[in-house]
Write a protein that holds these residues in place. Structure first.
Motif, PDB file in Angstrom:
ATOM      1  N   VAL A   1     -23.714   8.032  34.945  1.00  0.00           N
ATOM      2  CA  VAL A   1     -23.290   7.405  36.181  1.00  0.00           C
ATOM      3  C   VAL A   1     -23.307   5.889  36.001  1.00  0.00           C
ATOM      4  O   VAL A   1     -24.279   5.333  35.494  1.00  0.00           O
ATOM      5  CB  VAL A   1     -24.204   7.804  37.358  1.00  0.00           C
ATOM      6  CG1 VAL A   1     -23.822   7.028  38.612  1.00  0.00           C
ATOM      7  CG2 VAL A   1     -24.121   9.303  37.597  1.00  0.00           C
ATOM      8  N   GLN A   2     -22.251   5.260  36.446  1.00  0.00           N
ATOM      9  CA  GLN A   2     -22.203   3.799  36.428  1.00  0.00           C
ATOM     10  C   GLN A   2     -21.851   3.302  37.816  1.00  0.00           C
ATOM     11  O   GLN A   2     -20.976   3.847  38.485  1.00  0.00           O
ATOM     12  CB  GLN A   2     -21.166   3.301  35.421  1.00  0.00           C
ATOM     13  CG  GLN A   2     -21.566   3.530  33.977  1.00  0.00           C
ATOM     14  CD  GLN A   2     -20.628   2.836  33.001  1.00  0.00           C
ATOM     15  OE1 GLN A   2     -19.482   2.586  33.308  1.00  0.00           O
ATOM     16  NE2 GLN A   2     -21.153   2.522  31.823  1.00  0.00           N
TER      17      GLN A   2
ATOM     18  N   ALA B   1     -27.163   1.530  45.011  1.00  0.00           N
ATOM     19  CA  ALA B   1     -27.859   2.625  44.355  1.00  0.00           C
ATOM     20  C   ALA B   1     -27.335   3.955  44.874  1.00  0.00           C
ATOM     21  O   ALA B   1     -26.875   4.047  46.025  1.00  0.00           O
ATOM     22  CB  ALA B   1     -29.359   2.515  44.598  1.00  0.00           C
ATOM     23  N   GLN B   2     -27.453   4.966  44.040  1.00  0.00           N
ATOM     24  CA  GLN B   2     -26.971   6.300  44.398  1.00  0.00           C
ATOM     25  C   GLN B   2     -28.112   7.306  44.311  1.00  0.00           C
ATOM     26  O   GLN B   2     -28.873   7.300  43.342  1.00  0.00           O
ATOM     27  CB  GLN B   2     -25.846   6.723  43.450  1.00  0.00           C
ATOM     28  CG  GLN B   2     -25.207   8.048  43.817  1.00  0.00           C
ATOM     29  CD  GLN B   2     -24.122   8.433  42.830  1.00  0.00           C
ATOM     30  OE1 GLN B   2     -24.390   8.907  41.734  1.00  0.00           O
ATOM     31  NE2 GLN B   2     -22.884   8.200  43.225  1.00  0.00           N
TER      32      GLN B   2
ATOM     33  N   TYR C   1     -33.492   6.998  44.868  1.00  0.00           N
ATOM     34  CA  TYR C   1     -32.233   6.598  44.239  1.00  0.00           C
ATOM     35  C   TYR C   1     -32.417   6.591  42.718  1.00  0.00           C
ATOM     36  O   TYR C   1     -33.304   5.923  42.194  1.00  0.00           O
ATOM     37  CB  TYR C   1     -31.802   5.227  44.739  1.00  0.00           C
ATOM     38  CG  TYR C   1     -31.447   5.257  46.205  1.00  0.00           C
ATOM     39  CD1 TYR C   1     -32.409   5.030  47.181  1.00  0.00           C
ATOM     40  CD2 TYR C   1     -30.147   5.547  46.610  1.00  0.00           C
ATOM     41  CE1 TYR C   1     -32.081   5.086  48.524  1.00  0.00           C
ATOM     42  CE2 TYR C   1     -29.814   5.588  47.951  1.00  0.00           C
ATOM     43  CZ  TYR C   1     -30.792   5.357  48.905  1.00  0.00           C
ATOM     44  OH  TYR C   1     -30.460   5.418  50.240  1.00  0.00           O
ATOM     45  N   HIS C   2     -31.562   7.340  42.046  1.00  0.00           N
ATOM     46  CA  HIS C   2     -31.735   7.539  40.617  1.00  0.00           C
ATOM     47  C   HIS C   2     -30.839   6.651  39.770  1.00  0.00           C
ATOM     48  O   HIS C   2     -31.089   6.486  38.573  1.00  0.00           O
ATOM     49  CB  HIS C   2     -31.479   9.014  40.284  1.00  0.00           C
ATOM     50  CG  HIS C   2     -32.287   9.955  41.126  1.00  0.00           C
ATOM     51  ND1 HIS C   2     -33.668   9.967  41.108  1.00  0.00           N
ATOM     52  CD2 HIS C   2     -31.923  10.875  42.055  1.00  0.00           C
ATOM     53  CE1 HIS C   2     -34.118  10.873  41.964  1.00  0.00           C
ATOM     54  NE2 HIS C   2     -33.082  11.429  42.559  1.00  0.00           N
ATOM     55  N   TYR C   3     -29.797   6.107  40.382  1.00  0.00           N
ATOM     56  CA  TYR C   3     -28.871   5.259  39.636  1.00  0.00           C
ATOM     57  C   TYR C   3     -28.678   3.956  40.393  1.00  0.00           C
ATOM     58  O   TYR C   3     -28.556   3.964  41.633  1.00  0.00           O
ATOM     59  CB  TYR C   3     -27.533   5.975  39.431  1.00  0.00           C
ATOM     60  CG  TYR C   3     -27.665   7.232  38.604  1.00  0.00           C
ATOM     61  CD1 TYR C   3     -27.767   8.472  39.213  1.00  0.00           C
ATOM     62  CD2 TYR C   3     -27.723   7.154  37.222  1.00  0.00           C
ATOM     63  CE1 TYR C   3     -27.908   9.622  38.458  1.00  0.00           C
ATOM     64  CE2 TYR C   3     -27.867   8.296  36.449  1.00  0.00           C
ATOM     65  CZ  TYR C   3     -27.967   9.529  37.071  1.00  0.00           C
ATOM     66  OH  TYR C   3     -28.113  10.658  36.316  1.00  0.00           O
ATOM     67  N   TRP C   4     -28.635   2.864  39.628  1.00  0.00           N
ATOM     68  CA  TRP C   4     -28.568   1.531  40.208  1.00  0.00           C
ATOM     69  C   TRP C   4     -27.466   0.719  39.552  1.00  0.00           C
ATOM     70  O   TRP C   4     -27.220   0.832  38.343  1.00  0.00           O
ATOM     71  CB  TRP C   4     -29.904   0.806  40.001  1.00  0.00           C
ATOM     72  CG  TRP C   4     -31.016   1.432  40.770  1.00  0.00           C
ATOM     73  CD1 TRP C   4     -31.735   2.543  40.440  1.00  0.00           C
ATOM     74  CD2 TRP C   4     -31.522   0.984  42.027  1.00  0.00           C
ATOM     75  NE1 TRP C   4     -32.655   2.825  41.415  1.00  0.00           N
ATOM     76  CE2 TRP C   4     -32.558   1.873  42.403  1.00  0.00           C
ATOM     77  CE3 TRP C   4     -31.225  -0.080  42.879  1.00  0.00           C
ATOM     78  CZ2 TRP C   4     -33.273   1.735  43.583  1.00  0.00           C
ATOM     79  CZ3 TRP C   4     -31.938  -0.226  44.044  1.00  0.00           C
ATOM     80  CH2 TRP C   4     -32.955   0.674  44.392  1.00  0.00           C
TER      81      TRP C   4
END
Length: 120
Positions: A1-2, A96-97, A107-110
């Motif tokens: 994830v980006q 963040a996602q 949130y695991h992705y930033w």
């Protein structure tokens, strides 16, 4: 994830900016999104969150009434409209996602952050 955040910059107090965050790598519409910020010398703080559908939003007291979070699932993008900006809004802003939550731990992705500077 980006997650790619953009839209930061220098603005005068009272002005406005719109931040964008485009996501790639997994089904965007399945996840909640949030915006956070970190000012110099301070801890990162929660600003706003939006549910996967966009039907639910939540804001911190510090931005309620001034900032609006929204999302366009067709464009895999979440936005943060920031109005009536104040010098104390100066910070690096992060998207963040994860889950629809106020907690950073959800949130695991930033994203990489985008700098907002508000001059007085």
């Amino acid at each position: 994830v980006q997650l790619q955040a953009s839209g930061g910059g220098l603005v005068q107090a009272g002005g406005f900016l719109r931040l964008s965050c485009e996501a790639s790598g997994r089904t965007f519409s399945s996840y909640g999104m949030g915006w956070f910020r970190q000012a110099p010398g301070k801890e990162r703080e929660f600003l706003a969150a939006i549910s996967w559908s966009g039907g639910h939003t939540y804001y911190s007291d510090s931005v309620t009434g001034r900032f609006t979070i929204s999302r366009d699932n067709a464009k895999n993008t979440v936005y943060l409209q920031m109005n009536s900006l104040k010098p104390e809004d100066t910070a690096v802003y992060y998207c963040a996602q994860g889950s629809f939550s106020t907690s950073q731990n959800s949130y695991h992705y930033w994203g990489q952050g985008t700098l907002v500077t508000v001059s007085s």
